[in-house]
Design a protein around this motif. Structure first.
Motif, short mmCIF file in Angstrom:
data_model
loop_
_atom_site.label_atom_id
_atom_site.label_comp_id
_atom_site.label_asym_id
_atom_site.label_seq_id
_atom_site.Cartn_x
_atom_site.Cartn_y
_atom_site.Cartn_z
N PRO A 32 0.84 -1.20 0.00
CA PRO A 32 0.00 0.00 0.00
C PRO A 32 0.87 1.25 0.00
CG PRO A 32 0.00 -1.03 2.18
CD PRO A 32 0.71 -1.97 1.25
N LYS A 33 0.45 2.26 -0.75
CA LYS A 33 1.25 3.47 -0.88
C LYS A 33 1.33 4.23 0.44
CE LYS A 33 0.10 5.83 -4.66
NZ LYS A 33 -0.79 6.36 -5.74
N ALA A 34 2.33 5.06 0.56
CA ALA A 34 2.49 5.87 1.78
C ALA A 34 1.25 6.74 2.00
CB ALA A 34 3.75 6.73 1.67
N THR A 35 0.69 7.28 0.92
CA THR A 35 -0.52 8.11 1.06
C THR A 35 -1.65 7.29 1.67
OG1 THR A 35 -0.98 7.55 -1.24
CG2 THR A 35 -0.07 9.74 -0.82
N ARG A 36 -1.76 6.04 1.23
CA ARG A 36 -2.83 5.17 1.71
C ARG A 36 -2.64 4.82 3.19
NH1 ARG A 36 -8.05 4.28 1.00
NH2 ARG A 36 -8.66 2.09 1.08
N CYS A 37 -1.40 4.54 3.57
CA CYS A 37 -1.12 4.21 4.98
C CYS A 37 -1.39 5.41 5.88
CB CYS A 37 0.33 3.72 5.12
SG CYS A 37 0.59 2.15 4.26
N TYR A 38 -1.08 6.59 5.37
CA TYR A 38 -1.38 7.80 6.14
C TYR A 38 -2.89 7.94 6.34
CZ TYR A 38 -0.68 12.46 8.01
OH TYR A 38 -0.66 13.54 8.84
N LYS A 39 -3.63 7.72 5.26
CA LYS A 39 -5.10 7.82 5.36
C LYS A 39 -5.65 6.74 6.28
CE LYS A 39 -5.76 9.90 0.81
NZ LYS A 39 -5.94 9.55 -0.62
N LEU A 40 -5.05 5.56 6.25
CA LEU A 40 -5.48 4.49 7.16
C LEU A 40 -5.33 4.95 8.61
CD1 LEU A 40 -6.33 1.48 7.72
CD2 LEU A 40 -3.87 1.01 7.87
#
Lengths: 117, 280
Positions: B158-166
């Motif tokens: 998962p992209k860094a952006t996605r992990c941040y949103k998680l």
């Protein structure tokens, strides 16, 4: 098949992508089995039979026999599962680093230390 | 409503378990790493968490490539450690908090995150060693936990952006949990290291320190990088910094640095540690 986005190669680095996941499945499945002490003992009793049981291909079986870390990576091995094979051999990650870089273990450890300076 | 008391992010190298088992915390090799933790213990005594949500990555103990979830949330009454293949000593089982697990799962899916749910889940060193580092001297674990596993085994990750949103979605879930519980966030992994390939031994102190600073000053800084760029900058396993990013995003608003430590080498890894809390 493979990466949706074409990436440039990072030297000396193996990305465990779709191609590797397919290629290395049998090898990684065998190494995953080493989570169990019973399976580790079975491997040690007869390595060839254990490799056959998991259906390793010739390159994978040869790399296991040769204890070739780079060979195992090239055959689709994933480091997280290969680490369990290294455990059977009693190798730590500095041993693995030395084997892959061609340095002695002391030289490898010195390189790590230097990176912190 | 529940309160998020702050976050602890730390490395999770397997040999830390060996050092603890052999009581080597004050050996010259290990001392710079372990000496980072007493301030964390003091902070935990002050903020008194009731439960911990732990972002970590499985290393092929619970999950194999037959079924590899991108995100998985534990919903078990307890989580058991097991032999990972190297004979590091196992730790006693970790109690879960199923009410919080299911609240997080329901909230995440409502927010259009779709994790795997796990009513049985083995937890490996990435989960167990940070718990032992945070609470070294207890006979039973003082807080129940909710493990959240992020895939770092099988690319695409998962992209860094996605992990941040998680992480931000987990914060919203916790803040909507109708209790007076005090929730600690833990993120484990990293910092820079690479175990495999001819580039084994790669470390990047400058990037790590910049990343640690960014969590305070500019928390979305690391989300500018693709996974490929993060591997290039931090190593194939340094990409575990995704756990730190999710943990930081789980703290609402601006944060302050309560404590940090950084030491090379811990085994082949740059050992990082941070304690952050939201600024009231």
């Amino acid at each position: 098949m493979g990466q949706a986005v074409q990436q440039r190669k990072i030297p000396g680095t193996y990305i465990f992508d779709a191609a590797a996941a397919m290629k290395g499945y049998a090898l990684n499945k065998m190494c995953y089995s080493f989570n169990s002490a019973e399976n580790r003992a079975e491997f040690v009793r007869d390595e060839d039979a254990y490799c056959r049981k998991y259906g390793l291909d010739a390159a994978q079986a040869a790399a296991i026999k040769a204890r070739s870390v780079l060979g195992l990576l090239a055959a689709g091995g994933n480091v997280y599962y290969l680490a369990k094979f290294a455990g059977i051999l009693g190798l730590d990650v500095q041993d693995l680093g030395a084997l892959q870089t061609g340095l002695s273990k002391d030289e490898f450890k010195a390189r790590l230390l230097a990176a912190g300076a | 409503m529940a309160t998020i008391v702050g976050a602890v992010t730390t490395s999770h190298v397997p040999s830390i378990g060996g050092a603890i088992a052999k009581n080597k915390q004050q050996d010259p090799y290990w001392k710079p790493f372990f000496d980072g933790f007493p301030p964390v213990h003091d902070w935990l005594a002050k903020v008194k968490p009731d439960v911990a949500v732990v972002f970590y990555n499985d290393h092929g103990l619970n999950f194999f490539l037959d079924k590899q979830p991108t995100f998985a949330v534990g919903a078990a009454p307890q989580y058991t450690n097991s032999d990972e293949g190297w004979g590091i000593p196992t730790l006693p089982p970790f109690p879960g908090n199923q009410a919080l697990s299911w609240h997080i799962i329901e909230s995440l899916i409502d927010q259009e995150f779709d994790p795997m749910t796990c009513q049985e889940m083995l937890v490996d060193h990435a989960f167990t060693l940070p718990m032992k580092l945070l609470w070294p001297d207890v006979a039973t674990w003082p807080v129940p936990t909710v493990p959240i596993c992020i895939n770092t085994v099988q690319h695409p990750l998962p992209k860094a952006t996605r992990c941040y949103k998680l992480g931000a979605a987990v914060a919203r879930a916790i803040e909507s949990w109708d209790t007076d519980q005090r929730v600690l966030i833990i993120g484990t992994g990293g910092l820079s290291h690479q175990l495999d390939g001819e580039r084994a031994g790669f470390l990047n102190k400058a990037f790590d320190l910049k990343f640690m600073d960014s969590l305070i000053d500019d928390p979305e800084w690391a989300t500018q990088f693709s996974i490929h760029e993060l591997v290039e900058q931090t190593g194939t396993q340094g990409v575990e910094l995704l756990m730190w990013l999710a943990a930081r995003a789980a703290l609402p608003g601006k944060v302050r640095r309560v404590h940090s430590n950084y030491h090379i080498p811990v085994s082949n890894t740059a050992g990082g540690l941070m304690v952050m809390e939201s600024v009231q």
